[in-house]
Design a protein around this motif. Structure first.
Motif, PDB file in Angstrom:
ATOM      1  N   GLU A  34       1.019 -14.162  -7.469  1.00 57.77           N
ATOM      2  CA  GLU A  34       1.610 -13.968  -6.139  1.00 57.77           C
ATOM      3  C   GLU A  34       1.512 -15.249  -5.305  1.00 57.77           C
ATOM      4  OE1 GLU A  34       3.300 -11.462  -5.395  1.00 57.77           O
ATOM      5  OE2 GLU A  34       2.633  -9.840  -6.689  1.00 57.77           O
TER       6      GLU A  34
ATOM      7  N   ILE B 175      -0.102  -9.311  -0.784  1.00 54.44           N
ATOM      8  CA  ILE B 175       0.532  -8.083  -1.267  1.00 54.44           C
ATOM      9  C   ILE B 175       2.043  -8.294  -1.325  1.00 54.44           C
ATOM     10  CG2 ILE B 175       0.882  -5.616  -0.839  1.00 54.44           C
ATOM     11  CD1 ILE B 175      -2.013  -6.380  -1.491  1.00 54.44           C
TER      12      ILE B 175
ATOM     13  N   MET C  67      -7.328  -4.492  -4.321  1.00 55.92           N
ATOM     14  CA  MET C  67      -5.875  -4.538  -4.388  1.00 55.92           C
ATOM     15  C   MET C  67      -5.265  -3.141  -4.445  1.00 55.92           C
ATOM     16  SD  MET C  67      -4.577  -7.577  -4.193  1.00 55.92           S
ATOM     17  CE  MET C  67      -3.052  -7.803  -5.101  1.00 55.92           C
TER      18      MET C  67
ATOM     19  N   LEU D  79      -5.106  -1.656  -0.954  1.00 57.31           N
ATOM     20  CA  LEU D  79      -4.189  -2.409  -0.102  1.00 57.31           C
ATOM     21  C   LEU D  79      -2.733  -2.161  -0.492  1.00 57.31           C
ATOM     22  CD1 LEU D  79      -6.194  -5.751  -0.044  1.00 57.31           C
ATOM     23  CD2 LEU D  79      -6.011  -4.097   1.833  1.00 57.31           C
ATOM     24  N   GLU D  80      -2.450  -2.116  -1.789  1.00 60.66           N
ATOM     25  CA  GLU D  80      -1.090  -1.862  -2.246  1.00 60.66           C
ATOM     26  C   GLU D  80      -0.650  -0.447  -1.886  1.00 60.66           C
ATOM     27  OE1 GLU D  80      -1.097  -5.024  -5.999  1.00 60.66           O
ATOM     28  OE2 GLU D  80      -1.589  -2.917  -6.345  1.00 60.66           O
TER      29      GLU D  80
ATOM     30  N   ALA E  82       0.347  -0.511   1.644  1.00 60.04           N
ATOM     31  CA  ALA E  82       1.665  -1.132   1.789  1.00 60.04           C
ATOM     32  C   ALA E  82       2.783  -0.143   1.484  1.00 60.04           C
ATOM     33  CB  ALA E  82       1.775  -2.345   0.875  1.00 60.04           C
TER      34      ALA E  82
ATOM     35  N   ILE F 172      -0.844  -4.217   6.936  1.00 58.11           N
ATOM     36  CA  ILE F 172      -0.699  -5.034   5.726  1.00 58.11           C
ATOM     37  C   ILE F 172       0.315  -6.145   5.961  1.00 58.11           C
ATOM     38  CG2 ILE F 172       0.183  -5.036   3.351  1.00 58.11           C
ATOM     39  CD1 ILE F 172      -2.584  -3.921   3.439  1.00 58.11           C
TER      40      ILE F 172
ATOM     41  N   HIS G 173      -1.742  -9.370   5.240  1.00 57.97           N
ATOM     42  CA  HIS G 173      -1.708  -9.594   3.794  1.00 57.97           C
ATOM     43  C   HIS G 173      -0.344 -10.054   3.279  1.00 57.97           C
ATOM     44  CE1 HIS G 173      -5.714  -8.047   2.525  1.00 57.97           C
ATOM     45  NE2 HIS G 173      -5.648  -7.426   3.693  1.00 57.97           N
TER      46      HIS G 173
END
Length: 333
Positions: free
Chosen positions: A15, A143, A241, A244-245, A248, A303, A307
């Motif tokens: 990423e 992200i 992750m 957080l994903e 999102a 997010i 992020h």
């Protein structure tokens, strides 16, 4: 600049590399073969004779690649930059500094001491770096906001997804007790979990839980989006992750976050570190579609603010540029 991204932990290197390329830099990727990576830490030293040729190859590629700077993920791998005589940013991710062994401890110490700068991916890691690198900086994981986005409203879904491995370090014992409480009083609430970790057999005994195999990364957004509520780790105190994903994707995320001040604004997680609190939160959210929508929207907005890939890539770029130019690293915004 020509930048090497070395090792891909939770797709962070990929990423960030994409973000750096979008900002006009040339990025090369070097991936270790990770022989024996799944072995317990105590047994990993036996793979050293097999891994040595791979290390030599990576050092050769790094030295011959005419890189201005290397961005190396996983602490002891920083020695690749030192051996290749390429200035490097060291990026720590968790077990690399949390679970050091008699073999990796001196390697990690050396890698940290020679790094031009050190990032760490979750705020709980500061305690493991404060002595060796007091200047280490928390850099939130980037992200992919296009891939991980709401495809259906959280209010339209119904079930619960446990996004963390069913292991002790992720608080699976607490999550298991919460699932047992829900199975007794709310057998209509269905729960999906990955079939990995030492607690998986106990989860499999519950009639409300369905275990699935770990999925390729491209399938994860669809899995998250077909669930109403996401529950993550409830022991480490910092989101990874997976949490957080899921945020999102506009889903309310239940986890335990215990690092006030890590961000300018506190993350809108639903905090839980005990089974009764976790079970109550799941039940409340499943029964209230409006609350799910509100929490999911707040999480997605947060997010996007902290992020987003370009924000993270810009910080790596600023640090790399200072190193290449021989200037002090500028403070983070």
């Amino acid at each position: 600049m020509r930048i090497a991204e070395i090792n891909d932990i939770a797709s962070v290197a990929t990423e960030i590399g994409a973000g750096l390329q979008a900002r006009g830099h040339e990025v090369g990727y070097i991936h270790p073969r990770l022989f024996g990576a799944a072995l317990p830490p105590a047994l990993k030293p036996i793979t050293a004779p097999i891994r040595a040729p791979d290390w030599l190859d990576m050092v050769y590629r790094l030295r011959k690649g005419s890189y201005d700077v290397a961005h190396i993920h996983y602490a002891y791998l920083g020695n690749l930059g030192w051996l290749a005589r390429v200035p490097y940013i060291l990026h720590c991710h968790g077990s690399d500094v949390r679970d050091r062994t008699i073999l990796t401890r001196p390697l990690t110490r050396q890698a940290l001491s020679h790094a031009r700068y050190v990032f760490y991916a979750t705020p709980d890691l500061r305690q493991f770096l404060s002595e060796a690198r007091a200047d280490a900086e928390f850099l939130p994981n980037p992200i992919d906001l296009e891939r991980f986005s709401p495809s259906t409203p959280a209010g339209d879904a119904r079930d619960v997804f446990l996004c963390s491995a069913l292991t002790e370090i992720k608080g699976a014992a607490t999550t298991l007790e919460a699932c047992r409480l829900l199975a007794a009083r709310r057998p209509d609430i269905r729960i999906t979990a990955y079939a990995g970790g030492e607690f998986a057999p106990e989860f499999d005994k519950l009639p409300t839980v369905t275990l699935i195999a770990h999925q390729p990364r491209w399938k994860i957004p669809e899995i998250v989006n077909r669930h109403a509520v996401i529950s993550g780790q409830v022991k480490v105190g910092a989101a990874g992750m997976a949490e957080l994903e899921a945020m999102a994707c506009g889903r309310p995320v239940i986890t335990w976050f215990n690092h006030p001040g890590a961000y300018p604004e506190e993350p809108p997680f639903i905090n839980a570190s005990s089974a009764p609190v976790m079970a109550d939160a799941i039940e409340r959210l499943i029964d209230d579609s409006t609350a799910r929508e509100t929490a999911g929207a707040a999480g997605r907005a947060w997010i996007e603010k902290y992020h987003a890939l370009d924000r993270i890539a810009a910080r790596v770029e600023a640090v790399a540029r200072a190193i290449v130019d021989g200037r002090p690293v500028p403070p983070a915004d």
